[in-house]
Structures are given as structure tokens and as C-alpha cells.
Design a protein around this motif. Structure first.
Motif, PDB file in Angstrom:
ATOM      1  N   LYS A  31      50.477  -3.664   9.176  1.00  0.00           N
ATOM      2  CA  LYS A  31      51.110  -4.074  10.428  1.00  0.00           C
ATOM      3  C   LYS A  31      51.133  -2.910  11.426  1.00  0.00           C
ATOM      4  O   LYS A  31      51.316  -1.772  11.025  1.00  0.00           O
ATOM      5  CB  LYS A  31      52.548  -4.533  10.168  1.00  0.00           C
TER       6      LYS A  31
ATOM      7  N   TYR B 224      57.508  -1.651   2.982  1.00  0.00           N
ATOM      8  CA  TYR B 224      56.667  -1.335   4.144  1.00  0.00           C
ATOM      9  C   TYR B 224      55.255  -1.902   3.979  1.00  0.00           C
ATOM     10  O   TYR B 224      54.619  -1.717   2.951  1.00  0.00           O
ATOM     11  CB  TYR B 224      56.619   0.182   4.343  1.00  0.00           C
ATOM     12  N   GLU B 225      54.797  -2.564   5.036  1.00  0.00           N
ATOM     13  CA  GLU B 225      53.471  -3.178   5.027  1.00  0.00           C
ATOM     14  C   GLU B 225      52.552  -2.363   5.954  1.00  0.00           C
ATOM     15  O   GLU B 225      52.634  -2.488   7.182  1.00  0.00           O
ATOM     16  CB  GLU B 225      53.610  -4.625   5.518  1.00  0.00           C
TER      17      GLU B 225
ATOM     18  N   ASP C  82      60.281  -4.788   6.899  1.00  0.00           N
ATOM     19  CA  ASP C  82      59.944  -5.552   5.695  1.00  0.00           C
ATOM     20  C   ASP C  82      60.674  -4.924   4.509  1.00  0.00           C
ATOM     21  O   ASP C  82      60.940  -3.714   4.514  1.00  0.00           O
ATOM     22  CB  ASP C  82      58.429  -5.484   5.455  1.00  0.00           C
TER      23      ASP C  82
ATOM     24  N   ASN D  63      59.388   2.996   7.278  1.00  0.00           N
ATOM     25  CA  ASN D  63      58.300   2.490   8.112  1.00  0.00           C
ATOM     26  C   ASN D  63      58.083   3.489   9.251  1.00  0.00           C
ATOM     27  O   ASN D  63      58.956   3.644  10.115  1.00  0.00           O
ATOM     28  CB  ASN D  63      58.707   1.108   8.663  1.00  0.00           C
TER      29      ASN D  63
END
Lengths: 181, 176
Positions: free
Chosen positions: A176, A172-173, A169, A88
Motif C-alpha cells: 500500500k 503493515y501491508e 492495518d 507503518n
């Protein structure tokens, strides 16, 4: 006979707001551990996002920082751990947590850890620690860290390390981001 | 001309890319190289806009020294708006030969997308008509009144975005 623990004051400051004396003290305390090349430290301290100082009677007795590592190195850690999907770019590194030997076991570490957690809120963070560092293992679960992937040898050193994360997470999102509210 | 904007932390920039940044900012004649080099480590992000391998314009985001940051809001007559989370948008520069081609707009758009709703501020010389035009300003609101700071002889405007009229200490930076 009293068993009262000393009251350590924790302050946090951006490097740009620190005096040169504070910055020297920070480097000197980290150097006691003899794990960080001095050149890396000199280059790295000004680029930290926030420095944490534990103070007793006007003496700096422990330090730590949060910083954004070089993106290549950051990604490399997650690759080596076999958890690349968790990488991230917003994750900040917790590092250089060091306490003067004569003040260890008195709550300095815990105080800095709390201040760092307050500062971070729910932002994603990560850290690496040597597998043979038994002191850190006990704190991992207590402070909601979890291990990412498996232990590994990074390209930058000879010690086997573990990568631990907080508020990451599982995958990885990218939608966000940091928000102010 | 297809423009592209890259936002990078200084620790992720090569030495040569940093030199390009310095060259473009100093081309404006307002900043000296040594000061920019000194400030690099304290910078949150460097913003590069260009086409192909040519960098045409740059900008940066940084958390200024707290005492200076607070001083700006005091000088503008709005100390209550001072927000320690506010990041400064600075060093916005476009090489003269690429001005008027959308470089500044592209750079600005990428910066705003990057910042989202994070509070930020900027100072502008009041005589710089290229960047001080209240009719076209959509990003910022003016903070208080213009002033002359101890940092130089110019009359300055302080602009801010995503600032509350009075700083709310309950608000924080979250990840969501």
C-alpha cells in the motif's frame, strides 16, 4: 441571553507558506502546555507536513499539526506498545493539538480535528497521549482511533502514554502507498 | 559498480549525510549552501545514489512555497494546470567524476517508484542539454512555453507528470 458558540475559522498551511508571525503564534500556543521542549518545537515546526490554525476575530486560538516523526522514534513507539507489526512508515503523526485556555470547551478542538480528518482522508495516522489526559480519551472512539498495544513509558519522557492509530492495518501491508485519484 | 539508492526524510538523515548532500548539489555551482540548509526542513525526501559508502548523486522532493509554485505555471502560460498537491523534484546532481555511469538513471528510477502516480513537476534550465532533451524525455511533459522567472536570469522549462490538463479539485491523495 445568547448561547451561540463563536464561529472559529480553520485554516491549514504548510510551514513554508506561513508568515513568521503565524509560526511564532503556533509555537507560543503549544508552549502554554509546557510539555514540549522549545528546541524540539523550533526544529519540528518547519518540518511539519501541515499546520492547522483555529482563528477567531483574526486571533489564533488553537493549533495542531501533522508530521512525519523521526523513523527511529516512530518505530520505537510501536515496539514499546508491543505492536511492532502495525508499524507503518507512511503513518503520519498527529501532534501539538493545543488551545488557548480561555477558548477551551468552545469547539476549537473539534474544529481542528475535523479539518485534520478531511485533510488526511484515509491515510494512516497515529498519536500518543498521556494516560492521565482524560480529555483525549473521550475523543478517541469518536474519531475512529484505536489503541495500539498497551500503554507504556517511552524512552523520551516520564509519563505513561498510549499509542493510538487510525487507518492502520493490523499488520503493515508494504504494497500500500499514497496514490492520487 | 552496483548502485543503490536510498530515499530518506531529512529528519532521518544524519548531519554528515546532509553535508554530503550539500556538497554534491553545490558542486554543480548553481546553488549556495545556505539556501539548501534553509530548505532542508521543508523537504519531503532526500534521494541518495551511490555504491558502497560513496554517495555519487542526489536529488530531492519538496513542496515549494505555494506562491512560487503557482507562479511557475502562470509564467509557463498554463495556470489551469497548477496542482497544489504537486511535489517538486529538484536538486538533481551527480558529481562530475561519476557522470555517465548510470547514477542519474538509478536515482530517477527510485524516485519514480517512490512517487507512484503522485503529481510532480520540475524546472530545468533550457540550456542544460544534459537534462533537457525532448526526444529522451519519458517521465515528464512540458508545461506551456519556456520563460524567464524572477528567480534568475535563465530561460526555464516547466515539466510536469501526473498532472491533469486542468486541475481537478475532486482528486485527493489516498492510501491504498
Amino acid at each position: 441571553m445568547t448561547t451561540d458558540k463563536p464561529e472559529f475559522q480553520i485554516i491549514m498551511q504548510r510551514p513554508i507558506d506561513c508568515t513568521s508571525k503565524q509560526l511564532r503564534a503556533f509555537a507560543n500556543i503549544v508552549m502554554i502546555g509546557e510539555e514540549i521542549p522549545i528546541d524540539n518545537l523550533k526544529r519540528g515546526i518547519p518540518a511539519a507536513e501541515m499546520l492547522f490554525f483555529s482563528i477567531l476575530d483574526r486571533k489564533i486560538v488553537g493549533v495542531s499539526c501533522v508530521r512525519y516523526a523521526n523513523a527511529k522514534f516512530h518505530k520505537h513507539l510501536f515496539e514499546k506498545a508491543g505492536a511492532l507489526q502495525m508499524y507503518n512508515p507512511s503513518s503520519i503523526e498527529f501532534c501539538w493539538l493545543s488551545v488557548l485556555p480561555e477558548y477551551r470547551g468552545q469547539g476549537v478542538w473539534v474544529g481542528i480535528q475535523k479539518a485534520r480528518a478531511d485533510y488526511m482522508e484515509d491515510r494512516p495516522g497515529h498519536a500518543i497521549y498521556r494516560v492521565d489526559n482524560k480529555h483525549v480519551i473521550q475523543a478517541i472512539e469518536k474519531y475512529n482511533f484505536s489503541q495500539a498495544g498497551t500503554a507504556f513509558y517511552p524512552d523520551t519522557g516520564n509519563d505513561k502514554v498510549r499509542l493510538i492509530t487510525q487507518n492502520h492495518d493490523p499488520v503493515y501491508e508494504p504494497t500500500k502507498k499514497l496514490r492520487y485519484c | 559498480m552496483k548502485l543503490k539508492t536510498l530515499i530518506r526524510r531529512p529528519q532521518d538523515c544524519s548531519v554528515s549525510l546532509k553535508e554530503v548532500f550539500i556538497k554534491i548539489v553545490t558542486a554543480g555551482g548553481e546553488m549556495d549552501k545556505a539556501r539548501i540548509r534553509y530548505s532542508f526542513p521543508y523537504t519531503d525526501a532526500l534521494i541518495f545514489t551511490g555504491s558502497g559508502n560513496t554517495v555519487m548523486g542526489v536529488g530531492a522532493l519538496l513542496h515549494p512555497k505555494q506562491s512560487f509554485h503557482r507562479h511557475l505555471f502562470e509564467m509557463a502560460g498554463k495556470p489551469e494546470m497548477y496542482n497544489p498537491h504537486s511535489i517538486e523534484s529538484c536538486w538533481i546532481s551527480v558529481l562530475p567524476e561519476y557522470r555517465g555511469k548510470g547514477v542519474w538513471t538509478h536515482n530517477r528510477r527510485a524516485k519514480l517508484a517512490h512517487l507512484g502516480n503522485l503529481p510532480h513537476h520540475s524546472i530545468r534550465r533550457i540550456k542544460n542539454k544534459n537534462v533537457v532533451n525532448p526526444d529522451k524525455e519519458t517521465q515528464y511533459e512540458q508545461v506551456g512555453h519556456s520563460f524567464v522567472s524572477h528567480i534568475g536570469p535563465h530561460e526555464l522549462l516547466l515539466l510536469a507528470a501526473n498532472h491533469d490538463p486542468v486541475f481537478d479539485p475532486e482528486k485527493r491523495i489516498y492510501y491504498c
